[in-house]
Enzyme design. Structure first.
Site, PDB file in Angstrom:
ATOM      1  N   ARG A  27      16.165  29.829  11.154  1.00  0.00           N
ATOM      2  CA  ARG A  27      17.022  29.701  10.295  1.00  0.00           C
ATOM      3  C   ARG A  27      16.395  30.534   8.865  1.00  0.00           C
ATOM      4  O   ARG A  27      17.121  31.171   8.457  1.00  0.00           O
ATOM      5  CB  ARG A  27      17.562  28.271   9.827  1.00  0.00           C
TER       6      ARG A  27
ATOM      7  N   ILE B 260      15.849  25.048   0.708  1.00  0.00           N
ATOM      8  CA  ILE B 260      16.647  23.982   1.306  1.00  0.00           C
ATOM      9  C   ILE B 260      16.587  24.565   2.756  1.00  0.00           C
ATOM     10  O   ILE B 260      17.566  24.940   3.520  1.00  0.00           O
ATOM     11  CB  ILE B 260      18.149  24.125   1.131  1.00  0.00           C
ATOM     12  N   PRO B 261      15.495  24.481   3.575  1.00  0.00           N
ATOM     13  CA  PRO B 261      15.279  24.838   4.927  1.00  0.00           C
ATOM     14  C   PRO B 261      16.118  23.716   5.656  1.00  0.00           C
ATOM     15  O   PRO B 261      16.229  22.571   5.258  1.00  0.00           O
ATOM     16  CB  PRO B 261      13.940  24.596   5.289  1.00  0.00           C
ATOM     17  N   HIS B 262      16.810  24.014   6.855  1.00  0.00           N
ATOM     18  CA  HIS B 262      17.660  23.102   7.341  1.00  0.00           C
ATOM     19  C   HIS B 262      17.782  23.683   8.959  1.00  0.00           C
ATOM     20  O   HIS B 262      17.841  24.948   9.236  1.00  0.00           O
ATOM     21  CB  HIS B 262      18.898  23.054   6.639  1.00  0.00           C
ATOM     22  N   ALA B 263      18.176  22.664   9.554  1.00  0.00           N
ATOM     23  CA  ALA B 263      18.694  23.013  10.908  1.00  0.00           C
ATOM     24  C   ALA B 263      19.660  21.990  11.802  1.00  0.00           C
ATOM     25  O   ALA B 263      19.491  20.896  11.267  1.00  0.00           O
ATOM     26  CB  ALA B 263      17.502  23.484  11.910  1.00  0.00           C
TER      27      ALA B 263
END
Lengths: 155, 501
Positions: free
Chosen positions: A53, A68-71
């Site tokens: 992402r 805001i890293p996210h998965a």
């Protein structure tokens, strides 16, 4: 039943002293907190998904020093947010190369309808407010960070 | 004042949500009402028709295409990227208010037209535009966004192709590489032995072939993505085909611009035809590609191609004929444009002009443009070293990075400084870049690659003097910044600390 913010972040998921200095290591360090708390079942797969992402978006870092890293992946068994504060900051690809010192790693299980997205948007919106960022930067313990987030980002 | 806004980003929702929040906070702080529609992964409900009808201006904080933009067609518009809205929401709200105040008649016209996005206005000029493009709002802004979309999709082709071509000329003899072909129809790919040349020349021939292929896509990509910006996906086919025809008829970049605008305009027109049922489903599959491409192709071949080709030839001739004072004036102007918004639309217009000149065989323009784009970060970096106390800790750190960015022709390295203190920094940058641009022309420096900064020094003609031009511009920029910052500081501080130091 939809989770509240206190189900999503606890002091065990917070570090005010993130030691990693590069993006991938920072993600992994926070993912370890999610794994130890029983929220991520397959850390390697989860981190890969977060990384994908990051690469796809060119990085989730913003000029205000927030990332805001996210998965959303089946490797997540229970939704959660890990938060890390880095004294030196970590490069999360912000447009002006500002290193990110406030890192929110968001984990959502497959089929978590739009929870993932709703939490993200709540936090993203709060992060516009300088006072919120400042209080996160000044918090002196994991518990203090959780208290601030709970107070400000009520679901 | 009642405002509406749309925020949108291509992936994720973080930036669109943050832009929405930033605009809401800024508008409310100024006592305006605002309703923001977030178009993204999560998204919110669309703004109600009554709210749009009552609004006096619209803000688009978008990195992606706005869905159903026609709803806002009657409103004066301000358009920025989401990041700009996040950083400078307050100024953008002011711009929207100013836009609404400049257009007092429009609000009533809009109320008359209703919320359906009909483009009926009292303004004849705007009606003409509406009939051409299907849009009636802020035409300058709108056209600019279309063109910039095309240019920004084209730039990677320019950079990739241009640098490979420049490398080819750098490693091998520039004349010799053009006399061979890496692929001969009917005989296949050629080895060095088959061509009877050494390996170095052969590699140059290979690089030239690859770079040249990338370059051959410039005009079609430009046209295709201008049409895409205007009419979404259905614009792409007519746009690309129109661009390829522009190349065939030798209409160059101007032809590409015309082809893209024509294709976008025609498909926008087709989309406005009211149809239902089966026909409606057939529109994107059959009607847009067939009718759109036929119309654009016919217009390009039969009507506009040759006049634009003549215009293109005239431009090339004018560039080639420019000399002395006129060249220096052009250098001053392009230099100022490069520094004005550091990678923004004005900068891109100058850059696109440089590419057009490159295409026309004039290598001086690109040299001046690159030099002028290098001095803003370099000058600021120098200023942070020479007068540390005038800069914050963050700025001094940004100054370190600015050396590399400036040397690499990444003008954006100046943005952190300009954002913090635009009124002093931007004029300083413009002066330094103007000097550099003019000097580059005066020194007759040439550049055949469209990017690369100091790293393509090997392909710069008259490179020692070119470096002198950059050095002078860097010093001028730094001097201006230091001067303006010192003046601005001392004035307010004077009563408190007279005659200090």
């Amino acid at each position: 039943m939809s989770p509240t913010i206190s189900d999503l972040i606890t002091p065990a998921l917070v570090t005010v002293d993130l030691t990693a200095t590069d993006r991938r290591a920072a993600i992994d360090e926070l993912a370890q907190l999610l794994e130890a708390d029983g929220r991520v079942s397959d850390r390697a797969t989860y981190v890969d998904a977060v990384w994908a992402r990051e690469e796809e978006t060119g990085g989730t870092g913003m000029e205000s020093g927030v990332a805001i890293p996210h998965a959303k992946t089946p490797a997540v068994s229970r939704a959660g947010i890990a938060f890390g504060r880095s004294a030196a900051g970590v490069d999360f690809g912000a447009e002006d190369d500002t290193p990110s010192d406030l890192v929110f790693l968001i984990a959502a299980p497959e089929g978590a309808d739009d929870l993932h997205v709703r939490v993200l948007s709540r936090i993203a919106r709060k992060l516009i407010h300088e006072s919120f960022r400042t209080s996160l930067r000044e918090a002196d313990s994991s518990q203090a960070v959780v208290d601030i987030i709970q107070r400000e980002v009520e679901l | 004042m009642k405002l509406v806004a749309v925020t949108s980003c291509p992936t994720g929702i973080a930036h669109s949500e943050m832009a929405a929040e930033a605009l809401e906070v800024a508008a409310k702080a100024k006592g305006h009402e605002i309703e923001v529609e977030v178009q993204g992964a999560a998204g919110g409900p669309p703004i109600g028709a009554a709210t749009i009808a009552a609004a006096e201006a619209v803000i688009f904080a978008v990195d992606a295409t706005v869905r159903d933009r026609d709803r806002f067609a009657h409103l004066p518009a301000v358009e920025v990227r989401t990041r700009e809205a996040i950083d400078r929401a307050s100024a953008i709200v002011d711009q929207a208010v100013a836009a609404a105040e400049r257009a007092p008649a429009r609000a009533t016209a809009a109320a008359g037209a209703g919320a359906a996005g009909a483009s009926r206005t009292d303004d004849g000029e705007r009606d003409v535009l509406a009939s051409v493009t299907g849009k009636s709002t802020s035409k300058g802004e709108e056209v600019r966004r279309w063109l910039m979309t095309g240019v920004s999709y084209m730039i990677p082709f320019v950079v990739g192709g241009g640098i490979l071509i420049a490398l080819s000329f750098a490693i091998a003899d520039a004349v010799e590489v053009t006399q061979h072909a890496i692929f001969v129809p009917g005989e296949g790919v050629q080895s060095a032995a088959a061509l009877g040349i050494d390996l170095r020349t052969w590699f140059g021939v290979l690089l030239l072939a690859i770079g040249g292929t990338a370059f051959s896509m410039l005009v079609p990509v430009l046209a295709g993505f201008i049409a895409f910006a205007m009419a979404d996906r259905p614009g792409i086919t007519p746009g690309f085909v129109g661009g390829l025809i522009a190349v065939q008829v030798e209409a160059g970049f101007l032809g590409g611009l015309v082809a893209g605008l024509l294709a976008g305009g025609i498909v926008m027109g087709l989309k406005r035809i009211p149809v239902t049922g089966t026909i409606k489903r057939m529109m994107p599959i059959l009607i847009y590609p067939i009718i759109g491409t036929l119309a654009v192709g016919a217009l390009m071949y039969l009507v506009v191609g040759e006049p634009v080709a003549a215009l293109n030839a005239a431009l090339s001739g004018w560039l080639g004929g420019l000399s002395g004072a006129n060249q220096i004036l052009l250098g001053l102007l392009l230099g100022m444009m490069m520094a004005f918004d550091m990678g923004g639309p004005v900068n891109k217009v100058a850059y696109a002009f440089g590419i057009a000149a490159l295409d026309a065989g004039n290598f001086q323009v690109m040299a001046a443009i690159m030099a002028a784009g290098m001095t803003p970060p370099l000058g600021l970096a120098l200023a942070t070293v020479v007068r540390k106390r005038l800069f914050s800790q963050e700025e001094r750190e940004a100054g370190e990075a600015a050396w590399i960015m400036g040397a690499s022709f990444i003008t954006e390295g100046a943005i952190p400084f300009a954002a913090a203190d635009p009124l002093r920094v931007i004029p300083s940058l413009m002066v330094g870049s103007a000097v550099t641009g003019a000097l580059s022309f005066w020194f007759n420096a040439t550049l055949q690659a469209p990017h690369g900064g100091i790293w393509v020094i090997g392909v710069i003609g008259n490179w020692p003097l070119y470096l002198v031009a950059i050095a002078i511009g860097t010093v001028v920029t730094a001097g201006m910044v230091i001067l303006l910052k010192s003046v601005g500081r001392e004035a307010p501080a004077a009563p408190a600390a007279p005659a200090a130091a």
